[in-house]
Design a protein around this motif. Sequence first.
Motif, mmCIF file in Angstrom:
data_model
loop_
_atom_site.group_PDB
_atom_site.id
_atom_site.type_symbol
_atom_site.label_atom_id
_atom_site.label_comp_id
_atom_site.label_asym_id
_atom_site.label_seq_id
_atom_site.Cartn_x
_atom_site.Cartn_y
_atom_site.Cartn_z
ATOM 1 N N GLN A 1 -6.605 5.993 3.232
ATOM 2 C CA GLN A 1 -7.723 5.098 4.049
ATOM 3 C C GLN A 1 -7.600 3.944 4.459
ATOM 4 O O GLN A 1 -7.758 3.240 5.483
ATOM 5 C CB GLN A 1 -9.200 5.565 3.379
ATOM 6 C CG GLN A 1 -9.848 7.031 3.466
ATOM 7 C CD GLN A 1 -10.942 7.211 2.656
ATOM 8 O OE1 GLN A 1 -11.486 6.296 2.012
ATOM 9 N NE2 GLN A 1 -11.472 8.338 2.735
ATOM 10 N N GLU A 2 -7.268 3.283 3.191
ATOM 11 C CA GLU A 2 -6.932 1.443 3.412
ATOM 12 C C GLU A 2 -5.897 1.616 4.198
ATOM 13 O O GLU A 2 -5.742 0.323 5.312
ATOM 14 C CB GLU A 2 -6.715 0.787 2.045
ATOM 15 C CG GLU A 2 -6.558 -0.454 1.877
ATOM 16 C CD GLU A 2 -7.925 -1.080 2.523
ATOM 17 O OE1 GLU A 2 -8.120 -2.024 3.033
ATOM 18 O OE2 GLU A 2 -9.077 -0.347 2.078
ATOM 19 N N LYS B 1 -8.009 7.068 -1.429
ATOM 20 C CA LYS B 1 -8.335 5.579 -0.946
ATOM 21 C C LYS B 1 -7.319 4.705 -0.552
ATOM 22 O O LYS B 1 -7.635 4.063 0.772
ATOM 23 C CB LYS B 1 -9.004 5.129 -2.476
ATOM 24 C CG LYS B 1 -10.354 5.604 -2.844
ATOM 25 C CD LYS B 1 -10.630 4.919 -4.383
ATOM 26 C CE LYS B 1 -11.904 5.601 -4.684
ATOM 27 N NZ LYS B 1 -12.425 4.752 -6.124
ATOM 28 N N LYS C 1 -7.016 1.951 7.868
ATOM 29 C CA LYS C 1 -7.886 0.767 8.448
ATOM 30 C C LYS C 1 -7.214 -0.348 8.540
ATOM 31 O O LYS C 1 -7.559 -1.047 9.425
ATOM 32 C CB LYS C 1 -8.952 0.351 7.052
ATOM 33 C CG LYS C 1 -9.999 1.510 6.850
ATOM 34 C CD LYS C 1 -11.140 0.951 5.766
ATOM 35 C CE LYS C 1 -12.151 1.971 5.456
ATOM 36 N NZ LYS C 1 -12.886 1.715 4.469
ATOM 37 N N THR C 2 -6.157 -0.772 7.855
ATOM 38 C CA THR C 2 -5.230 -2.080 7.899
ATOM 39 C C THR C 2 -4.573 -2.054 9.296
ATOM 40 O O THR C 2 -4.777 -2.865 10.162
ATOM 41 C CB THR C 2 -4.415 -1.999 6.979
ATOM 42 O OG1 THR C 2 -4.880 -2.273 5.719
ATOM 43 C CG2 THR C 2 -3.519 -3.330 7.087
ATOM 44 N N LEU D 1 0.868 -1.430 -0.010
ATOM 45 C CA LEU D 1 0.048 0.059 0.087
ATOM 46 C C LEU D 1 0.793 1.027 -0.177
ATOM 47 O O LEU D 1 0.472 2.365 -0.640
ATOM 48 C CB LEU D 1 -1.063 -0.150 0.934
ATOM 49 C CG LEU D 1 -2.232 -0.985 1.105
ATOM 50 C CD1 LEU D 1 -2.702 -1.090 2.529
ATOM 51 C CD2 LEU D 1 -3.069 -0.531 0.062
#
Length: 268
Positions: free
Chosen positions: A151-152, A148, A155-156, A107
């Motif tokens: 945000q990921e 995006k 969250k992870t 990511l």
Amino acid sequence: KQKREFAFTGFLRCVECGCLYTAETHTKFIKKTKSIQTYSYYHCTRKRKDMKCSQGKCVVDDVLTEKFERAVASMTILPEFRDWALEAIDAIDQKGGEKGSTAFETLNKTLTALQTQLSNLTGMRMRDLIDDAQFVIQRDQIKGEIEKVQQEISKTDTRQDRWIELKKDIFDFTTYAHHHFVTGGIQKQKTIAMALGSNQTFLGENLNIDLHPWLIPIAKEYPALEEEYLRLEPSLFGEDKRKNDQFAPVVSSWLRGRGSNPRPEDYT
């Protein structure tokens, strides 16, 4: 009027009509001892107008408290089983963390690449290689992708930390909840009783609780394991090697029973 708190109001319902149980306190003068005794009782509110509930009998606070205590005690594990579970959780999460680190790294690489694209796009516009319309369209598209990915990443990171915390909370609860239920106050008893499960109902002398999914394997499989553990334990003091060898099947059965690896959907 006095406002009183009760441990099992607000969630305990009547099986017959589905209404909540309420509680009240009464005092009684005892002539023989010339003293005043205080009693608390629970009973169905019977507030439904479309049916007549027959549960008019009251249950004494001490009786209901004992029933909840037994329910909590049936979910209680020995500290040794908690330690084994946490060791297994650490091992599982370390493997999962390695996989998570790879995903996290991917990511971050994606984010860096997108930021480079945005920088290059800005440079192209400054050199008049693209016009304003093209620049705005491509810029907004890249910025949307960057948002995006960010945000990921968030969250992870949060999901992994919270998941580890929840799994460890399970075994802290099953190890120490009974002690806190017995020694704590009314609010502590209410919190622990509600944490056992949902659809908690009472009828006559029977307390029924739909246990949370993560407690069901413990209720079904743990008692036999504890019995086997206690059978072996007295004869093995001071004999670490023999103790480890003979306890291995117990530990293996405990961890195989999903004790150390509950699923995320069990928390819903």
